[in-house]
Design an enzyme around this catalytic site. Sequence first.
Site, PDB file in Angstrom:
ATOM      1  N   GLY A 315       0.856  -1.172   0.000  1.00 16.86           N
ATOM      2  CA  GLY A 315       0.000   0.000   0.000  1.00 16.86           C
ATOM      3  C   GLY A 315       0.897   1.228   0.000  1.00 16.86           C
ATOM      4  O   GLY A 315       0.783   2.121  -0.828  1.00 16.86           O
ATOM      5  N   MET A 317       5.106   2.604   1.422  1.00 16.67           N
ATOM      6  CA  MET A 317       6.408   2.322   2.022  1.00 16.67           C
ATOM      7  C   MET A 317       7.012   3.649   2.448  1.00 16.67           C
ATOM      8  O   MET A 317       7.145   4.574   1.645  1.00 16.67           O
ATOM      9  CB  MET A 317       7.299   1.590   1.003  1.00 16.67           C
ATOM     10  CG  MET A 317       8.704   1.314   1.516  1.00 16.67           C
ATOM     11  SD  MET A 317       8.708   0.174   2.934  1.00 16.67           S
ATOM     12  CE  MET A 317      10.086   0.830   3.860  1.00 16.67           C
ATOM     13  N   GLU A 318       7.397   3.681   3.727  1.00 16.12           N
ATOM     14  CA  GLU A 318       7.756   4.944   4.385  1.00 16.12           C
ATOM     15  C   GLU A 318       9.166   5.428   4.070  1.00 16.12           C
ATOM     16  O   GLU A 318       9.889   5.861   4.977  1.00 16.12           O
ATOM     17  CB  GLU A 318       7.582   4.754   5.897  1.00 16.12           C
ATOM     18  CG  GLU A 318       8.551   3.738   6.573  1.00 16.12           C
ATOM     19  CD  GLU A 318       8.062   2.300   6.568  1.00 16.12           C
ATOM     20  OE1 GLU A 318       7.250   1.934   5.702  1.00 16.12           O
ATOM     21  OE2 GLU A 318       8.511   1.527   7.439  1.00 16.12           O
ATOM     22  N   HIS A 342      -0.466   6.721   7.857  1.00 15.69           N
ATOM     23  CA  HIS A 342       0.361   5.611   8.341  1.00 15.69           C
ATOM     24  C   HIS A 342       1.833   5.821   7.953  1.00 15.69           C
ATOM     25  O   HIS A 342       2.724   5.764   8.806  1.00 15.69           O
ATOM     26  CB  HIS A 342      -0.176   4.294   7.763  1.00 15.69           C
ATOM     27  CG  HIS A 342       0.611   3.088   8.146  1.00 15.69           C
ATOM     28  ND1 HIS A 342       0.239   2.257   9.181  1.00 15.69           N
ATOM     29  CD2 HIS A 342       1.768   2.573   7.652  1.00 15.69           C
ATOM     30  CE1 HIS A 342       1.132   1.279   9.294  1.00 15.69           C
ATOM     31  NE2 HIS A 342       2.069   1.448   8.380  1.00 15.69           N
ATOM     32  N   GLU A 343       2.072   6.075   6.681  1.00 16.98           N
ATOM     33  CA  GLU A 343       3.477   6.226   6.240  1.00 16.98           C
ATOM     34  C   GLU A 343       4.110   7.461   6.866  1.00 16.98           C
ATOM     35  O   GLU A 343       5.287   7.455   7.224  1.00 16.98           O
ATOM     36  CB  GLU A 343       3.573   6.265   4.713  1.00 16.98           C
ATOM     37  CG  GLU A 343       2.938   5.069   3.986  1.00 16.98           C
ATOM     38  CD  GLU A 343       3.267   3.699   4.553  1.00 16.98           C
ATOM     39  OE1 GLU A 343       4.341   3.522   5.161  1.00 16.98           O
ATOM     40  OE2 GLU A 343       2.427   2.782   4.400  1.00 16.98           O
ATOM     41  N   HIS A 346       5.315   6.730  10.320  1.00 18.80           N
ATOM     42  CA  HIS A 346       6.607   6.028  10.341  1.00 18.80           C
ATOM     43  C   HIS A 346       7.794   6.994  10.414  1.00 18.80           C
ATOM     44  O   HIS A 346       8.904   6.581  10.761  1.00 18.80           O
ATOM     45  CB  HIS A 346       6.776   5.175   9.088  1.00 18.80           C
ATOM     46  CG  HIS A 346       6.214   3.788   9.184  1.00 18.80           C
ATOM     47  ND1 HIS A 346       6.561   2.909  10.187  1.00 18.80           N
ATOM     48  CD2 HIS A 346       5.352   3.120   8.387  1.00 18.80           C
ATOM     49  CE1 HIS A 346       5.928   1.756   9.993  1.00 18.80           C
ATOM     50  NE2 HIS A 346       5.177   1.853   8.908  1.00 18.80           N
ATOM     51  N   GLU A 365       5.543  -1.243  13.360  1.00 15.99           N
ATOM     52  CA  GLU A 365       4.206  -1.199  12.774  1.00 15.99           C
ATOM     53  C   GLU A 365       3.075  -0.972  13.788  1.00 15.99           C
ATOM     54  O   GLU A 365       2.139  -0.241  13.496  1.00 15.99           O
ATOM     55  CB  GLU A 365       3.944  -2.469  11.946  1.00 15.99           C
ATOM     56  CG  GLU A 365       4.874  -2.617  10.744  1.00 15.99           C
ATOM     57  CD  GLU A 365       4.802  -1.480   9.719  1.00 15.99           C
ATOM     58  OE1 GLU A 365       3.804  -0.731   9.719  1.00 15.99           O
ATOM     59  OE2 GLU A 365       5.756  -1.341   8.931  1.00 15.99           O
ATOM     60  N   ASP A 422       9.699 -11.315   6.161  1.00 17.58           N
ATOM     61  CA  ASP A 422       8.365 -11.110   5.603  1.00 17.58           C
ATOM     62  C   ASP A 422       7.289 -11.937   6.311  1.00 17.58           C
ATOM     63  O   ASP A 422       6.127 -11.562   6.323  1.00 17.58           O
ATOM     64  CB  ASP A 422       8.372 -11.541   4.132  1.00 17.58           C
ATOM     65  CG  ASP A 422       8.360 -10.341   3.220  1.00 17.58           C
ATOM     66  OD1 ASP A 422       8.721  -9.253   3.706  1.00 17.58           O
ATOM     67  OD2 ASP A 422       7.989 -10.504   2.055  1.00 17.58           O
ATOM     68  N   TYR A 430       0.830  -5.364  13.309  1.00 16.06           N
ATOM     69  CA  TYR A 430       0.066  -4.129  13.096  1.00 16.06           C
ATOM     70  C   TYR A 430      -1.069  -3.993  14.111  1.00 16.06           C
ATOM     71  O   TYR A 430      -1.144  -3.014  14.848  1.00 16.06           O
ATOM     72  CB  TYR A 430      -0.552  -4.129  11.687  1.00 16.06           C
ATOM     73  CG  TYR A 430       0.446  -3.934  10.579  1.00 16.06           C
ATOM     74  CD1 TYR A 430       1.276  -4.975  10.170  1.00 16.06           C
ATOM     75  CD2 TYR A 430       0.560  -2.721   9.913  1.00 16.06           C
ATOM     76  CE1 TYR A 430       2.188  -4.805   9.139  1.00 16.06           C
ATOM     77  CE2 TYR A 430       1.471  -2.546   8.876  1.00 16.06           C
ATOM     78  CZ  TYR A 430       2.283  -3.592   8.497  1.00 16.06           C
ATOM     79  OH  TYR A 430       3.189  -3.416   7.485  1.00 16.06           O
TER      80      TYR A 430
HETATM   81  N1  BES Z   1       6.639  -0.585   6.071  1.00 22.48           N
HETATM   82  C1  BES Z   1       5.404  -1.118   5.621  1.00 22.48           C
HETATM   83  C2  BES Z   1       5.559  -1.984   4.410  1.00 22.48           C
HETATM   84  C3  BES Z   1       6.482  -3.165   4.571  1.00 22.48           C
HETATM   85  C4  BES Z   1       6.535  -3.892   5.740  1.00 22.48           C
HETATM   86  C5  BES Z   1       7.303  -3.527   3.535  1.00 22.48           C
HETATM   87  C6  BES Z   1       7.415  -4.972   5.854  1.00 22.48           C
HETATM   88  C7  BES Z   1       8.160  -4.595   3.651  1.00 22.48           C
HETATM   89  C8  BES Z   1       8.220  -5.321   4.820  1.00 22.48           C
HETATM   90  C9  BES Z   1       4.376  -0.018   5.347  1.00 22.48           C
HETATM   91  O1  BES Z   1       4.459   1.050   6.222  1.00 22.48           O
HETATM   92  C10 BES Z   1       3.012  -0.595   5.556  1.00 22.48           C
HETATM   93  O2  BES Z   1       2.727  -0.985   6.640  1.00 22.48           O
HETATM   94  N2  BES Z   1       2.208  -0.632   4.507  1.00 22.48           N
HETATM   95  C11 BES Z   1       0.857  -1.124   4.563  1.00 22.48           C
HETATM   96  C12 BES Z   1      -0.136   0.001   4.610  1.00 22.48           C
HETATM   97  C13 BES Z   1      -0.675   0.357   5.921  1.00 22.48           C
HETATM   98  C14 BES Z   1      -1.783   1.380   5.790  1.00 22.48           C
HETATM   99  C15 BES Z   1      -1.065  -0.759   6.817  1.00 22.48           C
HETATM  100  C16 BES Z   1       0.581  -1.891   3.307  1.00 22.48           C
HETATM  101  O3  BES Z   1       1.411  -1.886   2.399  1.00 22.48           O
HETATM  102  O4  BES Z   1      -0.473  -2.485   3.194  1.00 22.48           O
HETATM  103 ZN    ZN Z   2       3.779   0.441   8.147  1.00 24.67          ZN
END
Ligand code: BES
Ligand code: ZN
Length: 649
Positions: A315, A317-318, A342-343, A346, A365, A422, A430
């Site tokens: 969605g 990436m910060e 959200h971003e 971060h 998160e 991952d 979260y």
């Molecule tokens: N930092 C994350 C994305 C991420 C986490 C990339 C772990 C790789 C490994 C980003 O901040 C995130 O949480 N994105 C969410 C959106 C959010 C509104 C919950 C997403 O991509 O769905």
């Molecule tokens: Zn995040």
Amino acid sequence: MPSNRIEVNYTPNEDFHLLTNYLFSTHFIFTIMRQQILLFVVIILTFGCKDHETSDMSLPKYVEETHSYAQPNIAVIKHLELNLDVDFETETIEGIANYEISAENASEIVLDSKYLDIVKVTSDGVDTEFELGPFDQQLGQALRIKISEATKHITIHYKTTAQTEALQWLDPQQTADKTHPFLFTQGQAILTRTWIPIQDSPQIRITYNATVKVPSNLLAVMSAENPKNKSADGSYYFKMKQPISPYLIALAVGNLEYQAVSERTGVYAEKSMIEKAHAEFNDMEKMVIAAENLYGTYDWEQFDVIVLPPSFPFGGMENPRLTFATPTVIAGDKSLTSLIAHELAHSWSGNLVTNATWNDFWLNEGFTVYFETRIMEALYGKDRANMIALIGRQDLEDEIEGFKGEPEMTKLKLDLTNKNPDDGMNSIAYDKGYLFLRTLEEAVGRDKFDSFLKTYFKTNAFSTITTEGFIDYLNVHLLEPNAVEFNVDAWVYQPGIPKNQAIIVSDRFKNVENTLQDFISKKFVEVAKTKDWTTQEWVHFIRNFPDSITIADLKRFDVAFDFTNATNSHIAMVWYEQAINHDYHEGNVDQNIEDFLIRVGRRWYVSTLFKAYKRNGKVDEALAIYEKSRDNYHSVTVNTIDALLDYKK
Ligand code: BES
Ligand code: ZN
């Protein structure tokens, strides 16, 4: 202070320099004796800077971790000068990475490298020996470089390869405008090592500068100070003066334009997206102000968002100063912009105070979801914030159900040894993280919790923290002084959700549930009852269909609300999931699902739908679509879906 806090030599606050400048100004010199000034300065140096009392000579302490080969206790990188040549013809980046290093009695420095072609390494300008260790599927290889006591800099000449996992090279057809190619990187969690040889641990912090050469009709942007216009020759220079963890180094190259929202916020997007993106995100400055009012100054100067092509696997990436975002967040009515909150959040939880290892990922998160929800509350009120929180609450319930056979995966603190980080990227970090913090907030009261968090971010700024470090800090600075008993260990180290959890209520969601029941029992849809509904209410409505729902009910809803053709990506996704669950094939729903899965690479959406096929015994249908969509996905989505569908190329 927690013992495992990692400090770096950076103070964003320039007050101290201003003060010393003033002390030595002529005006001041006339009013006080120089000797006294010096004494004053010494006192300030001794006591005033206690929070950042490191020197470049000593190496900070690092905690053990299993996702990097680096041995920063012995020799560590401090600053990176990157020189990159981005070649769309061969889909490779040729790079020269020059590192300033700091070492103590070290004969080698160890970096991470995966799928890179290491051509040559020099140490202070002279060729030096290096060795690549055995290849590990998750970690790649240790790159061991010989150094001497006197070595200050190492330089690595390298090339990326076709296997690189961080980079996605896109053809023009995969972009919004369909006229130019596009490239973006994704570093988190351990992919930076596939496009830059680096000490790829979140505990490392470096500043960087980069010179990047791209085709002259494209613009390059990074997680750094960025250009707003194309250069004549495709050369760009970047500077990131705040120290960041390597997973936050990022690059995007495309036919991009910039539009400012405010002096310090704005959007990058392709031409056909820029107006829509600008309209969708025009509350960005308000979000930054709300965030600063909550937890202290925004320390990164600029907050821009780049809208990427739809294959972007997340969605958002910060990446510092430049959040990367999926175009699926643009709904036309700002209803999905909690993702931007959200971003942005971060910028404190994650980028300023960083999880020390990927086992502590919930610190990044969970705090961010909490902070995001508070920003949304400040801008749009409690109703909206609680609906967002309740959608997360339901995700959490589903996730715990999915981990029935692996309850240890529902702990906040994980052990991801021999696993891909991952695997910890799910609703536990979260939404259980969020629920823990919300429960804490309710236990101590919002004012105390807010001032605690504000101090926490300030004290730990530009450093790394472990779960244990956080718990110490919480006990010393919040629970003990307020004599609050709290079952922290149960929340962090036990599976599932402790009994004292905060209960989130939303009258609007209760109304949605009643309306749904009413429509089903009366076999009749009263559209007027839904006329003020927000995206969150629609999502809640669709997700809460009873198992017994019939095709006739679904069809009635579809006729009334046209879910099959929803343009809001979240509504479309949950509707498609229900269509798969309930064998609903009316109208063009099957075609729309397939088109969606081919166009969109956002892993959360894609995996939700492929999981639904699998759960309902329809793996063949899933594989038929996946054959067509796989090539459009970034490696992180490919890896997840390959494993889910047991796909063999
Ligand atoms: N930092 C994350 C994305 C991420 C986490 C990339 C772990 C790789 C490994 C980003 O901040 C995130 O949480 N994105 C969410 C959106 C959010 C509104 C919950 C997403 O991509 O769905
Ligand atoms: Zn995040």
